[in-house]
Design a protein around this motif. Sequence first.
Motif, mmCIF file in Angstrom:
data_model
loop_
_atom_site.group_PDB
_atom_site.id
_atom_site.type_symbol
_atom_site.label_atom_id
_atom_site.label_comp_id
_atom_site.label_asym_id
_atom_site.label_seq_id
_atom_site.Cartn_x
_atom_site.Cartn_y
_atom_site.Cartn_z
ATOM 1 N N TYR A 1 9.182 26.233 78.533
ATOM 2 C CA TYR A 1 8.738 27.469 77.885
ATOM 3 C C TYR A 1 7.714 28.179 78.767
ATOM 4 O O TYR A 1 6.823 27.538 79.328
ATOM 5 C CB TYR A 1 8.060 27.169 76.547
ATOM 6 N N GLY A 2 7.831 29.493 78.842
ATOM 7 C CA GLY A 2 6.804 30.279 79.509
ATOM 8 C C GLY A 2 5.610 30.478 78.587
ATOM 9 O O GLY A 2 5.659 30.152 77.401
ATOM 10 N N GLU A 3 4.540 31.006 79.146
ATOM 11 C CA GLU A 3 3.377 31.325 78.328
ATOM 12 C C GLU A 3 3.713 32.454 77.364
ATOM 13 O O GLU A 3 4.576 33.282 77.639
ATOM 14 C CB GLU A 3 2.198 31.744 79.212
ATOM 15 N N LEU B 1 4.384 25.918 87.411
ATOM 16 C CA LEU B 1 4.300 24.751 86.536
ATOM 17 C C LEU B 1 5.639 24.475 85.859
ATOM 18 O O LEU B 1 6.028 23.323 85.674
ATOM 19 C CB LEU B 1 3.207 24.915 85.479
ATOM 20 N N ARG B 2 6.367 25.528 85.526
ATOM 21 C CA ARG B 2 7.694 25.324 84.912
ATOM 22 C C ARG B 2 8.634 24.612 85.881
ATOM 23 O O ARG B 2 9.329 23.659 85.515
ATOM 24 C CB ARG B 2 8.294 26.674 84.480
ATOM 25 N N LEU B 3 8.661 25.075 87.138
ATOM 26 C CA LEU B 3 9.542 24.448 88.126
ATOM 27 C C LEU B 3 9.085 23.031 88.461
ATOM 28 O O LEU B 3 9.904 22.133 88.678
ATOM 29 C CB LEU B 3 9.608 25.293 89.394
ATOM 30 N N GLY C 1 1.677 28.429 81.724
ATOM 31 C CA GLY C 1 3.118 28.220 81.810
ATOM 32 C C GLY C 1 3.849 29.209 82.683
ATOM 33 O O GLY C 1 4.912 29.730 82.310
ATOM 34 N N THR C 2 3.330 29.464 83.868
ATOM 35 C CA THR C 2 3.972 30.376 84.808
ATOM 36 C C THR C 2 5.011 29.620 85.654
ATOM 37 O O THR C 2 5.167 28.402 85.523
ATOM 38 C CB THR C 2 2.929 31.063 85.707
ATOM 39 N N LYS D 1 -5.698 29.458 89.914
ATOM 40 C CA LYS D 1 -7.052 28.904 89.790
ATOM 41 C C LYS D 1 -7.304 28.366 88.380
ATOM 42 O O LYS D 1 -7.869 27.278 88.207
ATOM 43 C CB LYS D 1 -8.091 29.969 90.135
ATOM 44 N N HIS D 2 -6.874 29.111 87.376
ATOM 45 C CA HIS D 2 -7.090 28.676 85.998
ATOM 46 C C HIS D 2 -6.395 27.343 85.731
ATOM 47 O O HIS D 2 -6.976 26.426 85.136
ATOM 48 C CB HIS D 2 -6.579 29.735 85.023
ATOM 49 N N THR D 3 -5.148 27.238 86.184
ATOM 50 C CA THR D 3 -4.396 26.000 85.978
ATOM 51 C C THR D 3 -5.053 24.841 86.717
ATOM 52 O O THR D 3 -5.195 23.736 86.160
ATOM 53 C CB THR D 3 -2.936 26.176 86.429
#
Length: 319
Positions: A33-35, A20-22, A16-17, A272-274
């Motif tokens: 929501y952020g991580e 992805l939020r934007l 949730g960085t 990369k994780h996302t």
Amino acid sequence: MDYHNKLILAPMVRVGTLPLRLLSAEYGADITYGEEIIDHKIIKCDRVVNEYLGTTDLVEKGTQSVVFRTCPEERDRVVFQMGTSDAIRALKAAQLVCDDVAAVDINMGCPRSFSISGGMGAALLSKPEIIHDILRTLKRNLNTPVTCKIRLLRTSHDTVELARRIEKTGVSALAVHGRRVPDRPRDPAKWNEIADVVAALSIPVIPNGDVFTYEDIVRIKIATGASSVMVARGALWNASIFSPQGKLPWEEVKKEYVRKSILWDNEVKSTKHTLKEMIMHHSCLGLEEGKAVIKSETLADLAKLYDEEDYFQFINESR
């Protein structure tokens, strides 16, 4: 912030960085929501205005790593989620970030051993006095709205009783994940038990669990009686789930995520994780794309992989 009739991106660790939020907001999410970030980590940070990017960053002292990044564009909808087990520490952490976000949320549902062993996340579900202390302390000392997110307890009656105690602290909303702590993601979310909480409270209750299509958004509203809906994995796999016009092709959404990661200089490990999480849902990580993502060491490598080299060059030249 109003929590009625909202589509909401759920807090998701390492995912949730800002990009992805934007991206989710662009497709129709009203609140993002952020991580979850642990209070111990937050209080080791400096608040830094990043004029190069136009962002506000929480930067960890010593390592200089960015722990949280936000921008004015999301100021009225981003919720900062915190992991904590102590009211004073929670307040100290919240005060660092509260002027840059729309609300502060306390994680009371994470079942990971790291959270529970630290007395955080789902460990709080059995400690209503500590819950009360944390939420009341934040409410008394912050002008920013305060919320929290829980999981279902052993019985529906227990969940409702806890939810009522939480409501009395003055929080603006309560998110409820429709699974118990021992449940796995493959276990069906219990929408009927969330409905019991919705019926018992006067503040907005936000259901979360098993929302993978826009049609599911409609279904969970009907099933629970809630007006707002929180989406986790469904949004990670395709953020255009928030669009009433229907999902866009996954490849298009994925490329747009890469572009936003480049634009906001998202940490490459996070990006990369996302991407790996997105790919694993749609295909096997053993495929060439997954292998190439794993091998990528920089955002430039990812730009090359997704044919966004021109965009990468343009962004870097324009700064």
